[in-house]
Motif scaffolding. Sequence first.
Motif, PDB file in Angstrom:
ATOM      1  N   GLY A 408       0.798  -1.218   0.000  1.00 15.98           N
ATOM      2  CA  GLY A 408       0.000   0.000   0.000  1.00 15.98           C
ATOM      3  C   GLY A 408       0.828   1.263   0.000  1.00 15.98           C
ATOM      4  O   GLY A 408       1.752   1.433  -0.801  1.00 15.98           O
ATOM      5  N   CYS A 409       0.513   2.166   0.930  1.00 15.78           N
ATOM      6  CA  CYS A 409       1.199   3.462   1.009  1.00 15.78           C
ATOM      7  C   CYS A 409       2.430   3.415   1.903  1.00 15.78           C
ATOM      8  O   CYS A 409       3.056   4.470   2.147  1.00 15.78           O
ATOM      9  N   ILE A 410       2.811   2.250   2.404  1.00 13.79           N
ATOM     10  CA  ILE A 410       3.939   2.175   3.346  1.00 13.79           C
ATOM     11  C   ILE A 410       5.239   2.696   2.731  1.00 13.79           C
ATOM     12  O   ILE A 410       5.970   3.447   3.392  1.00 13.79           O
ATOM     13  N   PRO A 411       5.591   2.363   1.469  1.00 11.51           N
ATOM     14  CA  PRO A 411       6.829   2.930   0.905  1.00 11.51           C
ATOM     15  C   PRO A 411       6.832   4.452   0.901  1.00 11.51           C
ATOM     16  O   PRO A 411       7.865   5.084   1.168  1.00 11.51           O
ATOM     17  N   GLU A 412       5.669   5.052   0.596  1.00  6.52           N
ATOM     18  CA  GLU A 412       5.567   6.510   0.587  1.00  6.52           C
ATOM     19  C   GLU A 412       5.781   7.071   1.998  1.00  6.52           C
ATOM     20  O   GLU A 412       6.475   8.088   2.173  1.00  6.52           O
ATOM     21  N   LEU A 413       5.219   6.421   2.998  1.00  2.00           N
ATOM     22  CA  LEU A 413       5.377   6.896   4.369  1.00  2.00           C
ATOM     23  C   LEU A 413       6.825   6.753   4.838  1.00  2.00           C
ATOM     24  O   LEU A 413       7.331   7.609   5.577  1.00  2.00           O
ATOM     25  N   ILE A 414       7.487   5.689   4.431  1.00  2.00           N
ATOM     26  CA  ILE A 414       8.900   5.529   4.785  1.00  2.00           C
ATOM     27  C   ILE A 414       9.723   6.663   4.184  1.00  2.00           C
ATOM     28  O   ILE A 414      10.588   7.255   4.853  1.00  2.00           O
ATOM     29  N   ALA A 415       9.459   6.990   2.913  1.00  2.00           N
ATOM     30  CA  ALA A 415      10.193   8.080   2.261  1.00  2.00           C
ATOM     31  C   ALA A 415       9.955   9.404   2.974  1.00  2.00           C
ATOM     32  O   ALA A 415      10.892  10.182   3.204  1.00  2.00           O
ATOM     33  N   ARG A 416       8.713   9.668   3.346  1.00  2.00           N
ATOM     34  CA  ARG A 416       8.402  10.916   4.054  1.00  2.00           C
ATOM     35  C   ARG A 416       9.108  10.958   5.407  1.00  2.00           C
ATOM     36  O   ARG A 416       9.631  12.002   5.813  1.00  2.00           O
ATOM     37  N   PHE A 417       9.108   9.850   6.101  1.00  2.92           N
ATOM     38  CA  PHE A 417       9.766   9.793   7.404  1.00  2.92           C
ATOM     39  C   PHE A 417      11.254  10.085   7.274  1.00  2.92           C
ATOM     40  O   PHE A 417      11.813  10.875   8.048  1.00  2.92           O
ATOM     41  N   LEU A 418      11.922   9.460   6.322  1.00  6.48           N
ATOM     42  CA  LEU A 418      13.360   9.654   6.177  1.00  6.48           C
ATOM     43  C   LEU A 418      13.699  11.097   5.826  1.00  6.48           C
ATOM     44  O   LEU A 418      14.735  11.619   6.255  1.00  6.48           O
TER      45      LEU A 418
END
Length: 460
Positions: A408-418
């Motif tokens: 789902g959107c987990i890759p996008e959230l990881i990128a935002r977090f980093l």
Amino acid sequence: MADVQDGRTSSSCYLDGWGDALRCYRIAVGLDATAVELSVTVAPAVNDVGREPLYLLAGGPGQAASDLAPLLNAFRRINRERDIVMVDRRGAGHSAAFRCGFERDMPVDLQSFSRQLARCYLQQPQFAEALSSRQAVEDLELVRKTLAHERIALWGGSWGTRTALLYQQWYPDSLSALVLDAVAPIDTKVFLTATAAERAMQILERDCAGDAVCAGLGNWRGDLDQLLAGWNAEMAARFPDPVTGVPAAIPLPRWALANSIRAALYDPAAAAQLPYAIHQASRGNYLPLSGISGLFLNTADGMAMGLTFSVACAEELNRITAEDVVADSKGSFLGSAFYELFHSGCQGWPVTAKPYSVPESRAQPVLLISGEADPITPPYYAEQALAYLSRKQHLVVPGGGHINSRRGCIPELIARFLNAPESPLDQSCVAEIRRPPFMADAFGPALGGKLGGEPQGGGL
């Protein structure tokens, strides 16, 4: 073609699962019997704007970081402005993998398994003793210095989260942020898996009951309990080989059957097939359940079993008591089946205990990711055992299994977090992630929401 920069030699290379060119390094570590060349693979940033690199730490213990290359597809946004680094830890992958021959044949008889491990240990006892989480962290720090990275971010999956948390303890000044998917806390006995697996099975029951198609399969959970309780030599001898479909040459023992069901819970797509497969097995048709077990036939291929047991026996099994096993197994479908495999193997793998110190407080930003129905590292591990981390956020994927960084959107959230690790994430998109549809009959999920008829034969 080789390239030399600041005294470091690299060459262009490729890994399965990723189509773009990578940079590969060989870095010598260790002495005498423990000496190897670490294999380090870098996916260079598309636009190098000076962001800290992201190192990927594999699980197992025994998996190679280079096997995580398919994850780069989900991390393309991250890779736009960051190098992504994969270090095959000593004893895994292209860093002198300590395999013990299990990639060719995994015995289902625990005594045979233990004997094969013991023979493997005697071939390289010094190497077996040297392999540890401490060594892996020291090697990782050496790689960071060799590649001239001032600070790094870490992504860890499963046992890789344990390695990342230990790196944070021992080298906090080298670290900017952590992303931990399927968290194995330092002081948690994660090889006690029966309670977590039972919880994951109960969540599957809950979700099945809320689905019209799956609910039509009846009391499949009761069928599972009866199947495992009544498993006998005649049933074991009839269980089909998942490749040929005919009875396997070696009967399937109960511990192996229970572990194959546990393994299916790792993957939501496989878990969605379990109710139907168990429903059929209770009626004498073992082919669907055999087919699911076949999905995990090559699991040992990706694990360097010598490394797995060097770490597991010295850092996990040595701190688990018989009372722990009884308490964990009580009321679960798995019982002690997972523990039995490692307990048996450690009898022939006499490495010394390597305990950890009590974790100290750390302030790096941490993103925790858990699958709601993870059968080995459930969300409550992240919620209850990481009080020493002062700045953490936690994503829990509904119905998620083990490792959810690509969903789902987990890759996008990881990128935002980093990119902004201090900012709270908007997690609303996580609730939109759904389980795959439940299997309705031998042909797969239902079309139009109706339960299919009984199969006339065949498997999945």
